[in-house]
Structure formats: C-alpha cells, structure tokens
Scaffold this active site. Sequence first.
Site, short mmCIF file in Angstrom:
data_model
loop_
_atom_site.label_atom_id
_atom_site.label_comp_id
_atom_site.label_asym_id
_atom_site.label_seq_id
_atom_site.Cartn_x
_atom_site.Cartn_y
_atom_site.Cartn_z
N GLY A 49 -10.18 8.76 -3.54
CA GLY A 49 -9.42 9.92 -4.01
C GLY A 49 -9.45 10.05 -5.53
O GLY A 49 -9.58 11.16 -6.06
N THR A 102 -26.92 3.64 -5.30
CA THR A 102 -27.17 3.34 -3.89
C THR A 102 -25.88 3.45 -3.10
O THR A 102 -24.84 2.95 -3.52
CB THR A 102 -27.79 1.93 -3.75
OG1 THR A 102 -28.98 1.91 -4.52
CG2 THR A 102 -28.10 1.60 -2.30
N ASN A 123 2.59 12.51 -2.77
CA ASN A 123 2.56 11.13 -2.29
C ASN A 123 3.92 10.44 -2.33
O ASN A 123 4.11 9.44 -1.66
CB ASN A 123 1.52 10.32 -3.07
CG ASN A 123 1.61 10.53 -4.55
OD1 ASN A 123 1.48 11.66 -5.04
ND2 ASN A 123 1.86 9.47 -5.28
N CYS A 178 1.17 3.31 -7.72
CA CYS A 178 0.54 3.24 -9.02
C CYS A 178 1.55 3.17 -10.15
O CYS A 178 1.32 2.56 -11.16
CB CYS A 178 -0.35 4.46 -9.22
SG CYS A 178 -1.23 4.85 -7.74
N HIS A 238 -8.99 5.18 2.81
CA HIS A 238 -8.02 4.12 3.14
C HIS A 238 -6.62 4.65 3.45
O HIS A 238 -5.75 3.91 3.88
CB HIS A 238 -7.97 3.04 2.06
CG HIS A 238 -7.27 3.41 0.79
ND1 HIS A 238 -6.01 2.99 0.49
CD2 HIS A 238 -7.66 4.15 -0.26
CE1 HIS A 238 -5.65 3.44 -0.70
NE2 HIS A 238 -6.64 4.16 -1.18
C1 LIG Z 1 -3.79 7.41 -2.92
C2 LIG Z 1 -3.88 8.72 -3.62
C3 LIG Z 1 -4.92 8.99 -4.51
C4 LIG Z 1 -5.93 7.95 -4.89
O1 LIG Z 1 -6.85 7.69 -3.87
P1 LIG Z 1 -7.74 6.35 -3.95
O2 LIG Z 1 -8.68 6.48 -2.82
O3 LIG Z 1 -6.78 5.21 -3.79
O4 LIG Z 1 -8.41 6.35 -5.28
C5 LIG Z 1 -4.98 10.24 -5.08
N1 LIG Z 1 -4.07 11.19 -4.80
C6 LIG Z 1 -3.05 10.97 -3.95
C7 LIG Z 1 -2.10 12.07 -3.65
C8 LIG Z 1 -2.93 9.72 -3.33
O5 LIG Z 1 -1.90 9.51 -2.50
#
Ligand SMILES: *Cc1c(COP(=O)(O)O)cnc(C)c1O
Length: 385
Positions: free
Chosen positions: A69, A233, A147, A321, A197
């Site tokens: 993400g 790759t 989130n 985070c 994930h």
């Molecule tokens: C978890 C999250 C991300 C980051 O995604 P990653 O795959 O962990 O880099 C970005 N935006 C939101 C809203 C998220 O919940």
Amino acid sequence: MIYLDNAASTQIHEEVLDAMLPFLKEQYGNPSSIHRFGRLTEKAINKARKEISTLINASPDEILITSGGTESNNTALCGIANLNDGNHIITSSIEHEAILEPCKKLEKQGFDVTYLSVNNKGLINPDELDSEITDKTCLVTVMFANNEVGTTQPILDIAKICKNHNVPFHSDAVQAVGKIPIDVKNLGIDLLSISSHKINGPKGIGALFIRNGINIDPLILGGGQEYGLRSGTENVSGIVGFGKACSLAHQNLNANISHMKNLRDYMVSKITNEISHTTYNGHETLRTPNNAHFTFLGVNGEDLIIKLDENGIAASTGSACSVKTQKASHVLQSMGFSHEQISGSLRLTVGIFNTKEEIDSTVDILKKVVSELRSVSPFKEKYGF
Ligand SMILES: *Cc1c(COP(=O)(O)O)cnc(C)c1O
C-alpha cells in the site's frame, strides 16, 4: 491469544500459503527468462494479475504490482505529480502517513497541497472538494476507508466531481478492499491502492490500479518489468500469494462481510451496554464492517493495550504506524476530539478468522481491565467511577 488488530495486518490464509510454496521452492525461474522455468513463473504472475484485477473489476493490464500500500500511494502521488504541469494536490486531513508524507515532500518541491477537513464522524464534504479544485489541480487523493475509525468516504460523489473538472482521482483503498465491494469502473476511480497483507495475503506486496489512459512517471527504473513502470525482478511467490488472497476475498466477499459485520456489531453493542462512560466513534453506517473504535473516558489507551496484551488480546490505539512515533492521532484531532478523548481510545478490528467466543472473552476481559485502570485514574472523581 485473541487477535483483534486486523486493520494492522491479518493472518495469512492457509490456501494462500499453499499457493506460494512452490514458488519458494522448485519454481525459481526469473519471469523474464525464455526457458520453461521463466515461462512458468511468468504465467503464474499473469494469473495473479487477473485475480487481482477481478476483485476490483479492472482489466489485468491496469494492475501495477508494487511492494504494498505504501509504495502504491507513493507511486500514485509522485508518479502523477512529476508528469503534470499543475502544482496543486487535494487530499484529506485524515489520510494514512503513506499519503501525508509524500504530500509533505511534494510541498517542499513547490506543490500546494489542500487538506480537506472532516466532520466529527470522519467524513469529508464533497462541496468543499468541489470548491477547492482549480485549474492547477493535478490530482485528488482521498482514502476509501479510514484505518483508525473505519469511516468510508462518498467515493462516487468525489469521483464525479473530479471527472467534471477533468482531474484524476486516486483512492487509498487498503482498508476497504475485501470488506466493501469495489468496482473501479462503476465508481469512476482513476487510481486505487491495494495491499495484500490486509486481506490475508503475504506482506510486502500490493498493487496500484491505473486506469488505461492515465500516465505516471515511474519511480523505479531498470530492466523494464511491470510495463516499465516498476523495474526489478518480480516477487513471484508474493505475487502468487496476493493473487490467491484476492481470489479468495472475491469468492467469499459477501460471506466475509456479513461474518465481520455480525461480530463487530455484537461486540459494539456489548461493550457500549456493559461499560459505562464509553463512546463508539466514527460513523454508524458509513464504515468498514470490521472496524470498532471506542473512547473509554478516564483510561489511557496505551495502558489499556498493554493490559489487554497481558490478558491475551491484541488490540491497538489506532494506526500501527503512529504508535511508535507517539504522536496524538491526527485523524482523531481532525475529527475534533479532545486530548482526553484521544488518550482513551481503542481500536478493535475483527477479521475473517475471529469467532463469537473470542468476542465474548474479549468483552469480559475489557470490562475487568477498564475498571482496574479507572480505579486508579486521575479522572476518578470527575466521572465518579
Ligand atoms: C496499511 C495501510 C497502508 C500501508 O500498506 P502497506 O502494504 O503496509 O505498505 C496504507 N494505507 C492504509 C489506509 C493502510 O491501512
């Protein structure tokens, strides 16, 4: 342990792991190679790209595979900004750091960034967006679902406004994919970020949907993989796992949504009925089916998480985070929460593997822990705990 932090990450699905294993063992060919080892991994990537695209009703050639993400968001923002004459970007004040930090960097490079406000439920106002767009605006980026509090934005309205002004619209849909049916064609979204994930796939893999006809400047240059937009790759096993996770999420979408929503609603009603001085934050209906966010007045959220962990429950104050940086949540601040409300907040996010029994135990333990913490709270007198 009871895992209720599914917005931070999810358990890998057994079928996803099974699909990946051959590509960590005997299928180690480079997808760019001409021999059959290469052809086999190339074929596996094509299949996964199809699975990813199906989940959001895109075409396979509109799927750029990334490391997750965060990279998808960075690619959308910088990839569009670098190619355009306009120097104005519009976003919201409650985005994930993976949007806010690239915005800050672009501001240092001379871009103007407008941060749309949200109301106390975490919703932006589409009229505000409409009035902020200028002829300098080169991108609008508003998250699909938040989130921390789970609020989902009026994506269709936002997309229409952007289309009227002929401005590309990106949405960080990492929290929405697999929890809300998403059809990028019907919604009129131009770019969309996904992460593996968060939907029971492996970590370190994700995708950016880029509508045909939208051009972006590549961030990573090299051998020309991924249509020349992201060289290097390919992470074959990760891609295969992500594809499988998307395919399972697509197949089980309705069942997963009702399972998560049932558990969440059951948990919310128990907690708000059985624990006093508790508020349920965010929007009542416009929210992801797995998110519950509370404020327990007079309790410190970090203390609560530690106590819950001691009792076998994995929870969170909000974004994984921002916990390490110890900053007060910018999301709750934008929603107008007081310092005390922010401090007492707890996020519980259910996943497809949680059970009703786990929710019952969680509520029992939460009741006990909150009352222990309140018995020594400096706000004890104020609220009469
Ligand atoms: C978890 C999250 C991300 C980051 O995604 P990653 O795959 O962990 O880099 C970005 N935006 C939101 C809203 C998220 O919940």
